[in-house]
Structures are given as C-alpha cells and as structure tokens.
Write an enzyme that holds these catalytic residues in place. Structure first.
Site, PDB file in Angstrom:
ATOM      1  N   ASN A 102       0.867  -1.176   0.000  1.00  0.00           N
ATOM      2  CA  ASN A 102       0.000   0.000   0.000  1.00  0.00           C
ATOM      3  C   ASN A 102       0.905   1.227   0.000  1.00  0.00           C
ATOM      4  O   ASN A 102       1.492   1.572   1.019  1.00  0.00           O
ATOM      5  CB  ASN A 102      -0.901  -0.043   1.251  1.00  0.00           C
ATOM      6  N   TRP A 103       1.020   1.853  -1.148  1.00  0.00           N
ATOM      7  CA  TRP A 103       1.932   3.004  -1.270  1.00  0.00           C
ATOM      8  C   TRP A 103       1.326   4.282  -0.679  1.00  0.00           C
ATOM      9  O   TRP A 103       1.990   5.312  -0.631  1.00  0.00           O
ATOM     10  CB  TRP A 103       2.311   3.244  -2.741  1.00  0.00           C
ATOM     11  N   LYS A 104       0.070   4.227  -0.321  1.00  0.00           N
ATOM     12  CA  LYS A 104      -0.633   5.394   0.250  1.00  0.00           C
ATOM     13  C   LYS A 104      -0.431   6.618  -0.664  1.00  0.00           C
ATOM     14  O   LYS A 104      -0.342   6.454  -1.879  1.00  0.00           O
ATOM     15  CB  LYS A 104      -0.183   5.643   1.697  1.00  0.00           C
ATOM     16  N   GLU A 111      -5.717  -5.374  10.469  1.00  0.00           N
ATOM     17  CA  GLU A 111      -4.732  -4.317  10.704  1.00  0.00           C
ATOM     18  C   GLU A 111      -5.116  -3.537  11.967  1.00  0.00           C
ATOM     19  O   GLU A 111      -5.893  -2.571  11.881  1.00  0.00           O
ATOM     20  CB  GLU A 111      -4.718  -3.342   9.522  1.00  0.00           C
ATOM     21  N   SER A 161       3.138  -2.203  10.694  1.00  0.00           N
ATOM     22  CA  SER A 161       4.580  -2.157  11.002  1.00  0.00           C
ATOM     23  C   SER A 161       5.329  -3.410  10.532  1.00  0.00           C
ATOM     24  O   SER A 161       6.266  -3.849  11.201  1.00  0.00           O
ATOM     25  CB  SER A 161       4.802  -1.965  12.507  1.00  0.00           C
ATOM     26  N   GLY A 168       2.740  -1.105   4.368  1.00  0.00           N
ATOM     27  CA  GLY A 168       2.766   0.308   4.019  1.00  0.00           C
ATOM     28  C   GLY A 168       4.193   0.786   3.832  1.00  0.00           C
ATOM     29  O   GLY A 168       4.816   0.573   2.785  1.00  0.00           O
ATOM     30  N   HIS A 200      -9.712   0.812   4.735  1.00  0.00           N
ATOM     31  CA  HIS A 200      -8.430   0.993   5.421  1.00  0.00           C
ATOM     32  C   HIS A 200      -8.658   1.930   6.614  1.00  0.00           C
ATOM     33  O   HIS A 200      -9.470   2.856   6.533  1.00  0.00           O
ATOM     34  CB  HIS A 200      -7.391   1.581   4.457  1.00  0.00           C
TER      35      HIS A 200
HETATM   36  P1  PGA Z   1       2.605   0.116   7.786  1.00  0.00           P
HETATM   37  O1  PGA Z   1       1.163   0.365   7.084  1.00  0.00           O
HETATM   38  O2  PGA Z   1       3.147  -1.156   7.178  1.00  0.00           O
HETATM   39  O3  PGA Z   1       3.405   1.327   7.423  1.00  0.00           O
HETATM   40  O4  PGA Z   1       2.340  -0.022   9.234  1.00  0.00           O
HETATM   41  C1  PGA Z   1       0.279  -0.682   6.890  1.00  0.00           C
HETATM   42  C2  PGA Z   1      -1.019  -0.148   6.337  1.00  0.00           C
HETATM   43  O5  PGA Z   1      -1.378   1.001   6.652  1.00  0.00           O
HETATM   44  O6  PGA Z   1      -1.704  -0.843   5.583  1.00  0.00           O
END
Ligand code: PGA
Length: 263
Positions: free
Chosen positions: A12-14, A170, A219, A240, A98
């Site tokens: 997930n590149w956000k 999550e 994380s 992420g 999400h």
């Molecule tokens: P993160 O994000 O791996 O940076 O904790 C995960 C997500 O938001 O899907």
C-alpha cells in the site's frame, strides 16, 4: 501460512510517489523480482493518479494492481470521485475500509459495505481492512470491534460471493504512521484471525471460514515479515512504509518465496 491458501504480499503506497516516480519504482521492482510461484500473489496499490500508466507498464505475471479507495456508486453526480467501475480495467483488487479511510475520512461500516459490494459487482477482489483501535483493545473491545466491522463490511456479500473477499487484519495501533505504533504480537494476531474465521463460519459456514484469506498489516518490515507469515491463520501481509523501498519490499517477497518453498 496455510498450504491450501495462496499467500498475498500487498504493497500500500498510500499518498506517495508522483506518477513518474511510481513508474521508475515499478521498473526497479520488476527487474529485481524474478519468477513468482503460483501460490504467491504480489499486489501493488499506488495512488489513483498512477493506476492507468502503471497498468500499461506492469508485468501481470509478477504483479497485480489494487485501488486504495474508490466511490461505491458506478457513475453519477459525485464531483471529484472515481468509481470502481471506472477503475476496473486497470486494477484487479480494491482495498476497502483501510483505517486511514475510517478515521481520517470518517468512512462508516455502511459505506465500506457498499464499497465491498461495488468491487464484487465490478468483478474485482475486495480487500476488506478491519482492526481495533488502541482504546478498544485497552477496554477489551477487540472482538466487538472486529465483529462490527465484519458485519458492516460483508453486509451485502452473498454466500456465493464471499470466496471473492480477502480480509486484512490491521490493528490501528500497529500501523507505523500512527503515534506510538508497535507491531502486534503473534498471539494477538492468531487470536484475531481466529475471531474472524469464527464470525465467517457463523454466517457463511465452516468450509468458507477455512478457505477465506486473512492478511496481517501493521509495522511489517523485512526483519519481522517472516515471523508474521508463520503465525497460524495468516495468509499474507499488507505493507505500508516498508513497501516504499525496493530493498525492503524485495526482501519481504524473498522471505515469502522461501516460506512457500518450505511447504
Ligand atoms: P505500515 O502500514 O506497514 O506502514 O504499518 C500498513 C497499512 O497502513 O496498511
């Protein structure tokens, strides 16, 4: 990881990378990631603005694309929105609910349920994200929160369609961008995936509960990915921050490949 179910590694590149940067990054990933076994599916979720160009560049034998968000209506007077119907030529997967959509954009379980239904209606695989907040965990409300989010998210999903859904557990407190974030421990994750399968079993039956794919996100990095993949009931990872750097994302892919070879 379960030998009967596929392993999903989803990035997930956000809201990161311009279209040019996304294209360069995909080029780098594609030249580093070699053959992917059939029991692993790699998925990239870039910003909406990059989906069309990446869909032309992507090697679908290596990666599939996912939308991070979309509007649940197929078309109409929704200024600024993009529907999953408009995206379906470019993506195979659609992330729904999400926690950043839930808590930063106030998406409700009802809207998330409509998005899951819209994804299925348009032939895409919804990835329904659920997870409790730090306060809910502290107040022993984890199971209640998980059940409510599953009930809302799957509200319009028929018995026939449930096999098309992926669930991502999550916990909000584990997402790296949240203040004080820490990764969930294997016991918490195992417990949550068991709760999810229990709920699915009650509504859709035992076989469906055994077959549905459940991912963990929060994380995950190259040092922890292997441990998370070993947790009973976990069929992959939603990543992420660590998916934004080729070295770490490719290392996670290699770990998943190693684990599927061990089976
Ligand atoms: P993160 O994000 O791996 O940076 O904790 C995960 C997500 O938001 O899907």
């Amino acid at each position: 990881m379960n030998s009967a179910r596929k392993t999903y590694i989803i990035a997930n590149w956000k809201m990161n990378f311009t279209p040019g940067e996304a294209s360069l990054y995909l080029h780098r990933l594609q030249s580093r990631v070699e053959r992917i076994p059939r029991n692993i599916q790699l998925v990239l979720a870039p910003s909406l603005i990059s989906l069309q160009s990446l869909s032309l560049q992507i090697n679908r034998r290596q990666f599939k694309l996912a939308a991070q968000n979309f509007n649940q209506n197929d078309f109409g007077a929704y200024t600024g929105e993009v529907s999953v119907m408009q995206l379906r030529g470019f993506v195979d997967y659609a992330i729904c609910g999400h926690s950043e959509r839930r808590y930063k954009f106030h998406e409700t379980d009802k809207e998330i349920g409509e998005k899951v239904a819209a994804a299925i209606r348009n032939g895409l695989t919804p990835i329904l994200c659920i997870g409790e907040t730090a306060d809910e965990r502290k107040n022993h409300e984890t199971a209640t929160a998980i059940y409510a989010q599953l009930a809302g998210g799957l509200h319009d999903v028929s018995e026939e369609d449930i096999s098309k859904v992926i669930i991502a557990y999550e916990p909000v407190w584990a997402i790296s961008s949240n203040k004080g974030a820490r990764p969930a421990n294997p016991g918490d994750i195992e417990e949550a995936t068991a709760l999810i399968r229990k709920h699915i079993s009650r509504i859709y039956g035992k076989t469906t509960a055994e077959e549905i794919s459940i991912l963990y996100g929060g994380s995950v990095n190259k040092d922890t990915a292997g441990g998370f993949l070993d947790v009973k009931g976990v069929d992959g990872l939603l990543i992420g921050n660590a998916s934004l750097v080729a070295d770490s994302f490719c290392a996670i892919i290699d770990i998943a490949k190693g684990k599927t070879n061990e089976r």
